[in-house]
Motif scaffolding. Structure first.
Motif, mmCIF file in Angstrom:
data_model
loop_
_atom_site.group_PDB
_atom_site.id
_atom_site.type_symbol
_atom_site.label_atom_id
_atom_site.label_comp_id
_atom_site.label_asym_id
_atom_site.label_seq_id
_atom_site.Cartn_x
_atom_site.Cartn_y
_atom_site.Cartn_z
ATOM 1 N N VAL A 22 0.822 -1.216 0.000
ATOM 2 C CA VAL A 22 0.000 0.000 0.000
ATOM 3 C C VAL A 22 0.858 1.268 0.000
ATOM 4 N N THR A 23 2.144 1.129 0.322
ATOM 5 C CA THR A 23 3.042 2.284 0.258
ATOM 6 C C THR A 23 3.875 2.276 -1.022
ATOM 7 N N SER A 24 3.622 1.316 -1.906
ATOM 8 C CA SER A 24 4.364 1.228 -3.165
ATOM 9 C C SER A 24 3.915 2.318 -4.132
ATOM 10 N N TRP A 25 4.846 2.738 -4.987
ATOM 11 C CA TRP A 25 4.519 3.711 -6.023
ATOM 12 C C TRP A 25 4.009 3.030 -7.290
ATOM 13 N N LYS A 26 4.015 1.699 -7.308
ATOM 14 C CA LYS A 26 3.583 0.956 -8.485
ATOM 15 C C LYS A 26 2.290 0.212 -8.180
ATOM 16 N N TYR A 27 1.429 0.121 -9.191
ATOM 17 C CA TYR A 27 0.165 -0.600 -9.038
ATOM 18 C C TYR A 27 -0.080 -1.421 -10.295
ATOM 19 N N ASP A 28 -0.407 -2.695 -10.110
ATOM 20 C CA ASP A 28 -0.526 -3.587 -11.262
ATOM 21 C C ASP A 28 -1.901 -4.236 -11.365
#
Length: 412
Positions: A22-28
């Motif tokens: 949830v703190t990642s800058w990427k979403y797949d």
């Protein structure tokens, strides 16, 4: 997603899986189980049709999925949720009853075996505004979930998400106010009527300056709350201030937002009421944050509860206001009267809204006295604290530095 993180941390082994995502800058996308995703988003399924804000009236049940029970264990949820925010998310914090009471659960969209979880969207709400941010009704039909936090203490666990979402509401309304003031000021600089631009007319100057004061105060509060949340990790006083000042600010700023947006719309004349421009969508979105995560009465009563039960929060709020004492006699008198009332909150339920409004104005005034140019703080004190103001916006007293306020508002 932002607001879910503190609640997830109540269960470290669950937070270890979800927080990096949830703190990642990427979403797949949403077509993979959590353990295969680079990034994830989180929603909240809490309220039910029979209870609304009274979440203890919930009827959703949770039964153990195995012999293990309690924090971190797997459960199956059955029930109906009436107002489910962000149903497109990858997982949701939700409340359900076990034999030990109302508990908090993380409900992923995908089960551990890779199959879709047994939660079904019944419909999307046809909201007045905020349409791009979906809200729904859902049903759990044996949905797989993990308990987060102590069993039977679900409200205490999920309240962390609620508190941080209230901070989002303050920030969102402050941003909407700023957006509307920028639009109105820009229009006034470029629209001519009766031989000169609108901004050259004294009455329009009064309105624009008054709108800017609302924006100045809301922005100052939002940034101060953000600092309190940052410092709360190592400063108990900051955590206590965030607890009460968030509720106070959520009540006041989110309620001011529709009034500011209406006046900004009116400053455009008839064109402001046409959906070719931005004002219609802004205005339809404006009431949401005041209703979301505790409507006005709920928030006002929450402030009274904090005043009566959380002396650390009251002390932190007093200390914050005291930092500006001595800067203005009207402010000093306002704070003195307010402090007298805060000593006896139990008798104030009937006047809770008025009390919270006074607390909010004191909070705003103190911040502006400490950090804003004198043109801003003088105008705010004269109009909001000293009482030289009408019932509507655009009724500032004479003698203020209108030009300085409009210049700060300008987005030309």
């Amino acid at each position: 997603t932002f607001a879910a993180v503190p609640a997830l941390r109540a269960q470290p082994e669950i937070a270890a899986i979800w927080e990096p995502r949830v703190t990642s800058w990427k979403y797949d996308g949403d077509d993979k189980p959590a353990d295969q995703k680079l990034g994830a988003t989180l929603g909240m399924f809490m309220t039910e049709k029979q209870g609304g804000s009274d979440v203890r009236a919930n009827s959703t049940r949770a039964t153990p999925d195995s012999n293990a029970t309690g924090p971190g264990a797997a459960y199956r949820l059955v029930g109906h949720k009436w107002f489910c925010s962000a149903p497109m998310s990858d997982a949701f914090l939700s409340l359900a009853y076990t034999d030990k009471g109302l508990s908090c659960f993380l409900v992923p969209r995908w089960q551990p075996d890779g199959t879709r979880n047994a939660m079904w969207i019944q419909r999307l709400k046809d909201k007045i505004g905020n349409k791009s941010n979906a809200s729904s009704e859902i049903e759990y039909h044996g949905a797989w979930a993990q308990m987060v936090g102590e069993e039977g203490r679900g409200v205490r666990t999920i309240i962390e998400m609620v508190q941080h979402t209230r901070l989002d509401c303050v920030a969102g309304s402050s941003s909407q106010i700023r957006h509307a003031v920028a639009q109105a000021t820009h229009h006034a600089h470029h629209r001519s009527a009766f031989g000169k631009t609108l901004v050259q007319h004294p009455l329009m100057q009064n309105l624009l300056a008054d709108l800017q004061l609302e924006s100045e105060a809301a922005t100052a509060v939002t940034l101060r709350l953000g600092r309190a949340y940052d410092e709360a990790h190592h400063d108990p006083g900051a955590k206590a201030l965030a607890r009460i000042a968030t509720a106070v600010s959520k009540y006041h700023i989110c309620k001011r937002c529709p009034s500011v947006l209406y006046e900004a719309m009116e400053a455009h004349g008839g064109n402001g009421y046409v959906d070719d421009g931005p004002m219609g969508r802004l205005y339809r979105d404006a009431p949401l944050n005041s209703i979301w995560e505790g409507s006005g009465n709920v928030i006002a009563l929450d402030v009274l509860r904090a005043l009566g039960r959380e002396p650390d929060a009251v002390a932190a709020f007093r200390a914050e206001l005291s930092l500006a004492l001595g800067a203005d006699r009207h402010y000093d008198a306002w704070v003195q009267r307010l402090m007298k009332d805060l000593r006896n909150p139990d008798s104030l339920q009937l006047r809770a809204r008025q009390l919270v409004e006074r607390m909010a104005l004191a909070f705003e005034a103190g911040l502006l006295l400490r950090g804003a140019p004198s043109a801003v703080s003088d105008a705010f004190i004269a109009s909001r604290i000293a009482g030289e103001h009408g019932k509507e916006l655009g009724t500032l007293p004479a003698g203020l530095d209108y030009a300085a306020l409009i210049e700060r508002a300008s987005c030309v």
